[in-house]
Design a protein around this motif. Structure first.
Motif, mmCIF file in Angstrom:
data_model
loop_
_atom_site.group_PDB
_atom_site.id
_atom_site.type_symbol
_atom_site.label_atom_id
_atom_site.label_comp_id
_atom_site.label_asym_id
_atom_site.label_seq_id
_atom_site.Cartn_x
_atom_site.Cartn_y
_atom_site.Cartn_z
ATOM 1 N N PRO A 19 38.239 4.209 -40.143
ATOM 2 C CA PRO A 19 38.208 5.053 -38.933
ATOM 3 C C PRO A 19 38.771 6.456 -39.120
ATOM 4 N N ARG A 20 39.708 6.649 -40.042
ATOM 5 C CA ARG A 20 40.257 7.996 -40.275
ATOM 6 C C ARG A 20 39.194 8.968 -40.786
ATOM 7 N N SER A 21 38.146 8.442 -41.378
ATOM 8 C CA SER A 21 37.085 9.300 -41.901
ATOM 9 C C SER A 21 36.409 10.106 -40.799
ATOM 10 N N VAL A 48 28.512 13.835 -31.075
ATOM 11 C CA VAL A 48 27.383 13.196 -31.750
ATOM 12 C C VAL A 48 27.801 12.668 -33.122
ATOM 13 N N LEU A 49 28.481 13.497 -33.909
ATOM 14 C CA LEU A 49 28.950 13.047 -35.214
ATOM 15 C C LEU A 49 29.873 11.843 -35.082
ATOM 16 N N SER A 50 30.804 11.901 -34.146
ATOM 17 C CA SER A 50 31.733 10.786 -33.952
ATOM 18 C C SER A 50 30.992 9.489 -33.664
ATOM 19 N N GLU A 51 29.992 9.544 -32.815
ATOM 20 C CA GLU A 51 29.235 8.333 -32.479
ATOM 21 C C GLU A 51 28.456 7.804 -33.681
ATOM 22 N N LEU A 52 27.762 8.694 -34.399
ATOM 23 C CA LEU A 52 26.957 8.254 -35.539
ATOM 24 C C LEU A 52 27.821 7.709 -36.666
ATOM 25 N N ARG A 58 31.570 0.897 -38.313
ATOM 26 C CA ARG A 58 31.730 -0.400 -37.648
ATOM 27 C C ARG A 58 30.647 -1.411 -37.980
ATOM 28 N N HIS A 59 29.423 -0.953 -38.127
ATOM 29 C CA HIS A 59 28.300 -1.891 -38.155
ATOM 30 C C HIS A 59 27.617 -2.076 -39.503
ATOM 31 N N THR A 60 27.974 -1.310 -40.500
ATOM 32 C CA THR A 60 27.337 -1.514 -41.802
ATOM 33 C C THR A 60 28.230 -2.392 -42.659
#
Length: 159
Positions: A19-21, A48-52, A58-60
């Motif tokens: 998450p720090r990334s 937008v960047l934060s969401e992507l 989280r999901h990969t």
């Protein structure tokens, strides 16, 4: 990780699945936008960047040591934000109930971006991207609601 390259029109970074990334990638985007004179899209671009990037973290599910790549590309009065990951799973916008505290990220991206999409990478994974145009630019006028993620693969030619 830190950004790995910039050629004046493109900034590339590699980030761990942590998450720090997200904050570090946002700082690099802020610098790129300032250098390109596109500060008018900074707030929206940061969201937008934060969401992507958060979705990719989280999901990969990938092998340890594999990183997520970001690319910020200046395209005239626009910026294209790309997040590349090693998962072939395509993200899909959800319509969660009000009781669910998550799952609205791509709905937000769709509302904020001029256009966005998912493009498979040639070897493995995908790129999830969004384009934002500076307010007042002729390029961005009337583009919201245009091409969306199902249509992007054909336009991008599988890049």
């Amino acid at each position: 990780m830190q950004p790995t390259g910039s050629n004046g029109r493109e900034v590339v970074g590699h980030w761990s699945h942590h998450p720090r990334s997200v904050g570090r990638a946002r700082a690099e985007l802020r610098k790129a936008l300032a250098g390109w004179g596109l500060v008018t899209v900074e707030g929206t671009a940061q969201i937008v960047l934060s969401e992507l990037l958060t979705n990719a973290i989280r999901h990969t599910r990938v092998s340890p040591g594999q990183e997520i790549e970001t690319r910020y590309l200046r395209e005239g009065d626009s910026v294209r934000i790309e997040v590349h990951d090693a998962s072939d799973e395509r993200p899909e916008p959800r319509n969660p109930s009000v009781e669910v505290p998550h799952g609205r990220g791509l709905v937000l991206v769709e509302a904020l971006a001029d256009r966005w999409g998912v493009t498979p990478c040639p070897v493995i994974g995908k790129s999830v991207w969004a384009v934002l145009t500076a307010p007042g630019s002729d390029v961005g006028q009337g583009m919201k609601g245009g091409m969306r993620h199902g249509e992007a693969d054909a336009e991008m030619g599988g890049i």
